[in-house]
Design an enzyme around this catalytic site. Structure first.
Site, PDB file in Angstrom:
ATOM      1  N   PRO A  10     -24.917   1.012  -6.181  1.00 47.67           N
ATOM      2  CA  PRO A  10     -23.573   1.214  -5.669  1.00 47.67           C
ATOM      3  C   PRO A  10     -22.500   0.351  -6.328  1.00 47.67           C
ATOM      4  CG  PRO A  10     -24.949   0.092  -4.048  1.00 47.67           C
ATOM      5  CD  PRO A  10     -25.860   0.583  -5.128  1.00 47.67           C
ATOM      6  N   ASN A  11     -21.360   0.980  -6.529  1.00 53.64           N
ATOM      7  CA  ASN A  11     -20.141   0.352  -7.062  1.00 53.64           C
ATOM      8  C   ASN A  11     -20.189   0.019  -8.555  1.00 53.64           C
ATOM      9  OD1 ASN A  11     -18.666   0.299  -4.546  1.00 53.64           O
ATOM     10  ND2 ASN A  11     -20.146  -1.244  -3.890  1.00 53.64           N
ATOM     11  N   ARG A  18     -13.644  -3.481 -11.570  1.00 49.94           N
ATOM     12  CA  ARG A  18     -14.130  -4.167 -10.384  1.00 49.94           C
ATOM     13  C   ARG A  18     -14.340  -5.656 -10.656  1.00 49.94           C
ATOM     14  NH1 ARG A  18     -20.425  -3.923  -8.541  1.00 49.94           N
ATOM     15  NH2 ARG A  18     -20.131  -5.019  -6.578  1.00 49.94           N
ATOM     16  N   TYR A  23     -17.674  -9.502 -13.201  1.00 46.66           N
ATOM     17  CA  TYR A  23     -18.482  -8.469 -13.872  1.00 46.66           C
ATOM     18  C   TYR A  23     -17.984  -8.122 -15.269  1.00 46.66           C
ATOM     19  CZ  TYR A  23     -20.358  -7.920  -9.181  1.00 46.66           C
ATOM     20  OH  TYR A  23     -20.958  -8.153  -7.969  1.00 46.66           O
ATOM     21  N   ASN A  74     -30.584  -1.677 -11.637  1.00 43.65           N
ATOM     22  CA  ASN A  74     -29.683  -2.652 -11.025  1.00 43.65           C
ATOM     23  C   ASN A  74     -29.386  -2.117  -9.627  1.00 43.65           C
ATOM     24  OD1 ASN A  74     -27.723  -4.347 -10.102  1.00 43.65           O
ATOM     25  ND2 ASN A  74     -26.459  -4.291 -11.953  1.00 43.65           N
ATOM     26  N   ALA A  77     -25.666  -4.021  -4.578  1.00 40.79           N
ATOM     27  CA  ALA A  77     -25.659  -4.631  -3.237  1.00 40.79           C
ATOM     28  C   ALA A  77     -26.958  -4.352  -2.467  1.00 40.79           C
ATOM     29  CB  ALA A  77     -24.458  -4.118  -2.452  1.00 40.79           C
ATOM     30  N   GLU A  98     -35.853  -5.347 -12.964  1.00 41.28           N
ATOM     31  CA  GLU A  98     -34.606  -5.436 -12.186  1.00 41.28           C
ATOM     32  C   GLU A  98     -33.588  -6.207 -13.016  1.00 41.28           C
ATOM     33  OE1 GLU A  98     -35.286  -8.019  -8.838  1.00 41.28           O
ATOM     34  OE2 GLU A  98     -33.221  -7.928  -8.122  1.00 41.28           O
ATOM     35  N   HIS A 100     -29.378  -7.712 -13.239  1.00 44.07           N
ATOM     36  CA  HIS A 100     -28.069  -7.977 -12.639  1.00 44.07           C
ATOM     37  C   HIS A 100     -27.140  -8.518 -13.708  1.00 44.07           C
ATOM     38  CE1 HIS A 100     -29.685  -7.415  -8.640  1.00 44.07           C
ATOM     39  NE2 HIS A 100     -30.721  -8.151  -9.022  1.00 44.07           N
ATOM     40  N   ARG A 107     -23.824 -17.410  -6.781  1.00 44.65           N
ATOM     41  CA  ARG A 107     -22.775 -16.767  -5.996  1.00 44.65           C
ATOM     42  C   ARG A 107     -22.975 -17.029  -4.493  1.00 44.65           C
ATOM     43  NH1 ARG A 107     -22.042 -10.830  -7.929  1.00 44.65           N
ATOM     44  NH2 ARG A 107     -20.182 -11.147  -6.647  1.00 44.65           N
TER      45      ARG A 107
HETATM   46  C1  DQA Z   1     -25.024  -7.152  -8.977  1.00 49.71           C
HETATM   47  C2  DQA Z   1     -25.042  -8.328  -8.006  1.00 49.71           C
HETATM   48  C3  DQA Z   1     -24.974  -7.854  -6.558  1.00 49.71           C
HETATM   49  O1  DQA Z   1     -24.968  -8.976  -5.680  1.00 49.71           O
HETATM   50  C4  DQA Z   1     -23.719  -7.059  -6.313  1.00 49.71           C
HETATM   51  O2  DQA Z   1     -23.706  -6.548  -4.997  1.00 49.71           O
HETATM   52  C5  DQA Z   1     -23.516  -5.982  -7.304  1.00 49.71           C
HETATM   53  C6  DQA Z   1     -23.838  -6.223  -8.699  1.00 49.71           C
HETATM   54  C7  DQA Z   1     -24.918  -7.594 -10.442  1.00 49.71           C
HETATM   55  O3  DQA Z   1     -25.215  -6.789 -11.327  1.00 49.71           O
HETATM   56  O4  DQA Z   1     -24.523  -8.733 -10.725  1.00 49.71           O
HETATM   57  O5  DQA Z   1     -22.973  -4.911  -6.993  1.00 49.71           O
HETATM   58  O6  DQA Z   1     -26.226  -6.421  -8.825  1.00 49.71           O
END
Ligand code: DQA
Length: 146
Positions: A10-11, A18, A23, A74, A77, A98, A100, A107
């Site tokens: 998501p997102n 964003r 990011y 990835n 959230a 996985e 990120h 964080r």
């Molecule tokens: C994320 C880290 C997560 O905590 C966050 O909710 C994201 C992106 C990252 O790629 O750093 O949406 O997965």
């Protein structure tokens, strides 16, 4: 030819606009195009999906083992909340890395726990878009091993 499924949670469709301080300015389309180029160089093929829906991600993972050799994910959230995605990965048993963009341990405290890490081969974080490239590289190395 090795086939890899890439799932962006998501997102991540909003990358570029964003929270750029966290990011960066690279868009998801740019990340995907770099990943595709890297895969081509190693004679692998990628199927790339982005979803904001937990159930949809669970469905993709459920079908992945029969179609792909490995999974790069990835979970965004959902990393911190989704028992359903963790269970889907554990049930599938597909080789998974996985990734990120950010270092989740540098964080907010609620990001310090990944429900996903215990059921994947390994996790790469904190290197921005490069986390994805490193993840792809290590997956292909693992698949190349006899
Ligand atoms: C994320 C880290 C997560 O905590 C966050 O909710 C994201 C992106 C990252 O790629 O750093 O949406 O997965």
């Amino acid at each position: 030819m090795k086939k890899i499924l890439v799932i962006h949670g998501p997102n991540l469709n909003l990358l570029g606009q964003r929270e750029p301080a966290i990011y960066g300015r690279t868009t998801l389309a740019e990340i995907n195009s770099v990943l595709k180029k890297a895969a081509r160089k190693r004679k692998a093929s990628l199927c790339i999906k982005q979803s904001n829906l937990e159930g949809e991600i669970v469905g993709l993972i459920g079908k992945a083992k029969s179609k792909y050799h490995a999974l790069l994910i990835n979970p965004a959230a959902y990393t911190h909340t989704s028992v359903a995605i963790r269970d889907a990965l554990a049930a599938s048993g597909i080789l998974t890395v996985e990734v990120h963009l950010s270092n989740i341990y540098s964080r907010e405290e609620f990001r310090h726990k990944s429900l996903i890490t215990p059921v994947v081969k390994g996790t790469i974080m904190g290197f921005g878009p490069k986390s994805y490239l490193l993840g792809l590289d290590v997956l292909l190395d693992l698949l190349d091993q006899p």
